[in-house]
Design an enzyme around this catalytic site. Structure first.
Site, PDB file in Angstrom:
ATOM      1  N   GLY A 355      31.576  15.023  20.587  1.00  0.00           N
ATOM      2  CA  GLY A 355      30.410  14.981  21.051  1.00  0.00           C
ATOM      3  C   GLY A 355      28.955  15.311  20.298  1.00  0.00           C
ATOM      4  N   GLY A 356      28.023  14.487  20.271  1.00  0.00           N
ATOM      5  CA  GLY A 356      26.492  15.385  19.825  1.00  0.00           C
ATOM      6  C   GLY A 356      26.229  16.835  20.618  1.00  0.00           C
ATOM      7  N   GLY A 358      28.670  19.076  22.200  1.00  0.00           N
ATOM      8  CA  GLY A 358      29.122  19.383  21.619  1.00  0.00           C
ATOM      9  C   GLY A 358      31.093  18.674  22.150  1.00  0.00           C
ATOM     10  N   VAL A 360      34.630  18.370  23.093  1.00  0.00           N
ATOM     11  CA  VAL A 360      35.548  17.720  24.719  1.00  0.00           C
ATOM     12  C   VAL A 360      37.309  17.995  24.574  1.00  0.00           C
ATOM     13  CG1 VAL A 360      36.409  16.445  26.533  1.00  0.00           C
ATOM     14  CG2 VAL A 360      34.119  15.743  24.516  1.00  0.00           C
ATOM     15  N   ASP A 470      23.170   6.784  25.376  1.00  0.00           N
ATOM     16  CA  ASP A 470      23.839   6.513  25.180  1.00  0.00           C
ATOM     17  C   ASP A 470      25.164   5.827  24.907  1.00  0.00           C
ATOM     18  OD1 ASP A 470      24.402   7.500  22.563  1.00  0.00           O
ATOM     19  OD2 ASP A 470      25.761   9.065  23.415  1.00  0.00           O
TER      20      ASP A 470
END
Ligand SMILES: *[C@@H]1O[C@H](CO)[C@@H](O)[C@H](O)[C@H]1NC(C)=O
Ligand SMILES: *[C@@H]1O[C@H](CO)[C@@H](O)[C@H](O)[C@H]1NC(C)=O
Ligand SMILES: *[C@@H]1O[C@H](CO)[C@@H](O)[C@H](O)[C@H]1NC(C)=O
Ligand SMILES: *[C@@H]1O[C@H](CO)[C@@H](O)[C@H](O)[C@H]1NC(C)=O
Ligand SMILES: *[C@@H]1O[C@H](CO)[C@@H](O)[C@H](O)[C@H]1NC(C)=O
Ligand SMILES: *[C@@H]1O[C@H](CO)[C@@H](O)[C@H](O)[C@H]1NC(C)=O
Ligand SMILES: *[C@@H]1O[C@H](CO)[C@@H](O)[C@H](O)[C@H]1NC(C)=O
Ligand SMILES: *[C@@H]1O[C@H](CO)[C@@H](O)[C@H](O)[C@H]1NC(C)=O
Length: 659
Positions: A355-356, A358, A360, A470
Site C-alpha cells: 500500500g502507499g 507499507g 501487507v 482512499d
C-alpha cells in the site's frame, strides 16, 4: 390408586396439561427433545448457540412443539406466558464487540434471509423488516449505532425488526429500588424472567445474576396493542444467537416455561460456571485440547525462543523500542505483541500487497485464523499516538461490508494493523487483471452495492463521520463468498458530525481523487463519493481510471465516459467483455450514477445514502438529491444542457465540465 376418584383426578390433571405448554429443563443433554437449528447444539449439560470456528455462525433452539398463541389468526384472545432461563455470555477477548442472545417467538424455526453477526440470526436487515411474525427479546452485548443501540449491554423488544421498539440498559431494581447494572457478557450465569400478558399486550423483562431472587419491579416493561400483529396462531418458542469474527460463547443453562401461570422455579444449585480460557472443562475433548494446547505452546515457546535469539543477534540495539507505553494499553481492539505477529507471519515472509504506507503480510494466528498484517511506518511516536486514537475507534466499526480489524501492535515508530484475511484479494484484480478470471456483471454489481453500503455506514451509520479518503478498487477486498468489503482505514480520519474537517496533507490515489481534494486538501464525505463514483465507472467499464495504453481522449476514464454520455451513448462505455450479461437500462443507470458521483462540485454529488438507494433500486423520491433527480429524467437531453429545464440541469454531466 385403583379407586375411580383417583382416575378421575388423574384425568383432570392430564387434560389441561396437554393443552398447555409447561416445561422445565434444569439441564440439557442429548436426549432432551429440542429443535436445534444450524450451529446450536447440546453440550451436556448446556446449550451452546454458535460455532467458534465458523466465521459467520448462527444457531437457534426451540421447544419441539409450537405454542398455541391464539385460536385463529383474527382472534384477539392471545395467550399469556411466563418464562425464566439462565444464560451465560463469554467473549474470548474481553470488551470485543459482542452479539448477545435473543429469546424468540416465531411461526417458523427458520425465518427467511436471517443474517448472523449483529442480527441475532433472526433478522434480515435493518431496512427490510422480516415478514414472519417475530416477537423477540434481545439481550444485546454489542452496540450498533445503525440500530440506535444505546450501549453495548442492553435488553430490548424487537417486533419483526432489529430496530428495537424499546431498549434499556441491562440490570435490575433491588429491593430498595436502586438500579443495579448487570454486565451480561461477563460469563457470569445470568437469569432472565419474561412475562407476557396477552390480554393487555404487555411484556416485562428482568435480568439479574443467578442468586438474586426475582425483583418485584421489572427492568423493562413494554405495553403496545400493536404486539397483537406479531403473534400468529401457533409459534415456536426458543433462543437464537449469532456471531462473526469475534468469538462469543452464548450458552443456555436452564429454562422453564408456562403458558398457564408462572413458570416453575429453576434449580440453580450445581450450575456450571464458565470462565475465560480456564481449560477446566467438562469433556475428554477438553483434555485433548489441553494436550494439543500444551504442544502448541511448547512449540511456540521454542519458536519464540528461536525468533528472539535471531532478533537479538540481528538487532540488539532496537530492543528497548518495543516497550509498551501506558497510552497503548487504553486502546482497543486487541494489542498483539510483536512476537505474536512475527510468529503469525513467519517473520513477515509472505507479502500479499503493497500500500502507499507499507506492505501487507499474510499470517496465521495461534487459533488458526488467517490474518493480513499491514505495517505502517510513522515519523514520530506522538503522531502514532494520535493515529492510534483513531485506529482504535475504527476497530469498533463493525459492518458486513468492512474488513474487520482484529488488533494492532506498535514497535518503535512502526505500527502493525491486523485485519481479517480476505482470500479473494482485491477487486481490481478481478476486473483488470488480464490473467485472472473476469467477474461477471451480476457479481460486480453486487460488490458495488456491498461497498456502497460499507461506505454509507462509515459516513452515516456511526456517531462520527468516518471519511475513508482512499476509496479505490484496490482497497475493495473480496471475502470467501466474493462479497465486497471496504478495507484499509489506515488513511481515514475521524471527524465529529458537523465539525469542519481540519486541513491535512492530501492523501488518496491519483485517478480517484476529487478535484477539490487536490487543492483544498480538506477531505469530506463528498470526496469519498467522488472516489466511489470512479470505482462505479471502472467496474462498469472494466478499465482503470487512468489508462496509458489507449488513445489520448480515453486516458481519463471519467472524461471519456462523460463524453460518451454527452454524445448520448453512455452504454458504449460498458465493459465489452461482459456484453450481453447486463440489462442495458441498469448499466446506463450505474454509469450515470458514477458520473453524478464524479460531479466536479462536491455539493452536487449524491450522498452515499442516496447512492445506496439508487443501486438498490429503491424509490428515488425517498432519497432524491438534486443530482439524482436530474439524472432520473436526464436521459433525453444527454449532453445538451440547454434543454431549458431547471437551472442545475446542465451541470451534472455536461461534457465541457473539466475534472
Ligand atoms: C437427560 O435429560 C433428561 C431430562 O431432559 C433426563 O430425564 C435424563 O435422565 C437425562 N439423561 C442423562 C443421561 O443425563
Ligand atoms: C463447527 O463447524 C465446523 C465446520 O464448519 C465443524 O467441523 C465443527 O465440527 C463444528 N464444531 C462444533 C462444535 O459443532
Ligand atoms: C420430540 O417432539 C416431537 C414433536 O412433538 C415428537 O414428534 C417426538 O416424538 C419427540 N421425540 C421424543 C424422543 O420424545
Ligand atoms: C375470523 O376468520 C374466520 C375465517 O378465517 C371467520 O369465519 C370469522 O368470522 C372471523 N372472525 C372475526 C371476528 O372476524
Ligand atoms: C381464549 O383461548 C383459550 C384457549 O386458547 C380458551 O381456553 C379461552 O376460553 C378463550 N377465551 C375467550 C374469551 O375466548
Ligand atoms: C408464518 O407467517 C407468515 C406471515 O404471516 C406466513 O406467510 C407463513 O405461511 C407462516 N408460516 C407458518 C409455518 O405458519
Ligand atoms: C440496592 O442498591 C443500592 C445501590 O447499589 C445499594 O446502596 C443498596 O444497599 C441496595 N439494597 C439492597 C437491599 O441490597
Ligand atoms: C409488568 O410490570 C408492571 C409493573 O411492575 C406490572 O404492573 C404488570 O402487571 C407487569 N405485567 C406482566 C405481564 O407481568
Amino acid at each position: 390408586m385403583d379407586t375411580p376418584p383417583f382416575h378421575f383426578l388423574y384425568f383432570l390433571l392430564l387434560i389441561p396439561s396437554t393443552l398447555a405448554l409447561d416445561f422445565i429443563f434444569n439441564s440439557f443433554n442429548t436426549t432432551t427433545n429440542l429443535t436445534l437449528i444450524n450451529d446450536a447444539r447440546v453440550e451436556s449439560p448446556i446449550i451452546r448457540m454458535t460455532n467458534d470456528t465458523n466465521k459467520f455462525s448462527l444457531g437457534r433452539v426451540f421447544y419441539h412443539t409450537k405454542l398455541p398463541m391464539k385460536p385463529s389468526s383474527n382472534s384477539s384472545n392471545i395467550t399469556s406466558f411466563s418464562t425464566s432461563f439462565i444464560f451465560s455470555i463469554l467473549p474470548d477477548v474481553p470488551n470485543s464487540p459482542g452479539f448477545g442472545l435473543a429469546f424468540v417467538l416465531c411461526n417458523t424455526t427458520s425465518p427467511p434471509a436471517a443474517l448472523s453477526s449483529q442480527y441475532f440470526g433472526l433478522f434480515s436487515s435493518a431496512k427490510t423488516a422480516t415478514v414472519f411474525p417475530l416477537l423477540v427479546v434481545e439481550f444485546d452485548t454489542g452496540q450498533n449505532p445503525e440500530f440506535n443501540d444505546e450501549n453495548n449491554n442492553h435488553i430490548g423488544i424487537d417486533l419483526n425488526n432489529i430496530l428495537s421498539k424499546k431498549q434499556t440498559p441491562a440490570g435490575y431494581f433491588n429491593s430498595t429500588g436502586s438500579f443495579v447494572s448487570v454486565q451480561m457478557n461477563s460469563g457470569e450465569n445470568i437469569r432472565a424472567w419474561i412475562d407476557f400478558d396477552g390480554k393487555n399486550l404487555e411484556i416485562n423483562v428482568t435480568v439479574a445474576p443467578v442468586g438474586v431472587s426475582q425483583p418485584s419491579k421489572p427492568t423493562l416493561s413494554y405495553r403496545d396493542p400493536e404486539m397483537a400483529n406479531y403473534v400468529s396462531p401457533e409459534m415456536f418458542v426458543g433462543f437464537s444467537a449469532s456471531k462473526t469474527n469475534w468469538i462469543e460463547a452464548q450458552r443456555v443453562l436452564a429454562w422453564s416455561f408456562s403458558d398457564s401461570g408462572t413458570s416453575r422455579e429453576l434449580n440453580t444449585a450445581n450450575l456450571p460456571v464458565f470462565k475465560r480460557k480456564s481449560a477446566s472443562s467438562l469433556s475428554g475433548k477438553a483434555i485433548a485440547g489441553i494436550a494439543v494446547g500444551c504442544f502448541v505452546f511448547a512449540l511456540s515457546c521454542a519458536s519464540v525462543f528461536i525468533l528472539l535469539y535471531l532478533r537479538w543477534r540481528k538487532n540488539k540495539r532496537k530492543e528497548e523500542e518495543d516497550d509498551v507505553e501506558d497510552w497503548e494499553m487504553e486502546y482497543w481492539p486487541h494489542r498483539f505483541s510483536y512476537d505474536e505477529l512475527s510468529i503469525a507471519t513467519k517473520g513477515f515472509q509472505t507479502v500479499i500487497g503493497y500500500g502507499g504506507f507499507g506492505s501487507v503480510y499474510k499470517g496465521t494466528l495461534m487459533n488458526k485464523t488467517l490474518v493480513a498484517v499491514k505495517r505502517v511506518k510513522h515519523d514520530s511516536k506522538q503522531g502514532l499516538k494520535e493515529f492510534m486514537a483513531e485506529i482504535s475507534s475504527m476497530g469498533r466499526l463493525q459492518h458486513k461490508n468492512l474488513v474487520q480489524m482484529r488488533g494492532w501492535c506498535r514497535k518503535g515508530n512502526e505500527l502493525m494493523l491486523v485485519y481479517d484475511y480476505m482470500p479473494n484479494g482485491s477487486l481490481n484484480k478481478w476486473v483488470f487483471d488480464k490473467s485472472a478470471q473476469i467477474l461477471g456483471w451480476d457479481q460486480r454489481r453486487r460488490i458495488l452495492v456491498d461497498v456502497a453500503e460499507g461506505l454509507n455506514y462509515l459516513h452515516h451509520g456511526w456517531d462520527q463521520v468516518v471519511i475513508h479518503r482512499d476509496v479505490k478498487s484496490g482497497n475493495i477486498l473480496l471475502d470467501a463468498d466474493m462479497r465486497g468489503r471496504l478495507g484499509d482505514f489506515g488513511l481515514a480520519k475521524l471527524y465529529q458530525h458537523g465539525q469542519v474537517p481540519n486541513t491535512t496533507r492530501v492523501v488518496g490515489t491519483l485517478g480517484y481523487l476529487a478535484p477539490e481534494a487536490a487543492t483544498a486538501a480538506a477531505p469530506t464525505s463528498a470526496s469519498d463519493v467522488y472516489s466511489f463514483g470512479v470505482v462505479l465507472l471502472e467496474v462498469a467499464c472494466g478499465r482503470r481510471p487512468l489508462e496509458t495504453d489507449v488513445v489520448v481522449e480515453e486516458i481519463v476514464l471519467v472524461d471519456w465516459v462523460r463524453d460518451l454520455y454527452a454524445g448520448g451513448h453512455v452504454v458504449e462505455a460498458a465493459d465489452s467483455r461482459i456484453k450481453g450479461e447486463f440489462d442495458v437500462d441498469d448499466m446506463e443507470m450505474v454509469l450515470k450514477l458514477g458520473l453524478a458521483c464524479c460531479h466536479p462540485e462536491p455539493d452536487r454529488r449524491p450522498t452515499m445514502k442516496e447512492v445506496v438507494a439508487f443501486l438498490l433500486g429503491e424509490d428515488a423520491t425517498e432519497a432524491p438529491g438534486k443530482v439524482l433527480s436530474d439524472l432520473a429524467h436526464g436521459d433525453d437531453n444527454g449532453g445538451g444542457g440547454g434543454g431549458g429545464r431547471e437551472s442545475n440541469e446542465e451541470a451534472p454531466l455536461h461534457s465541457s465540465i473539466p475534472i
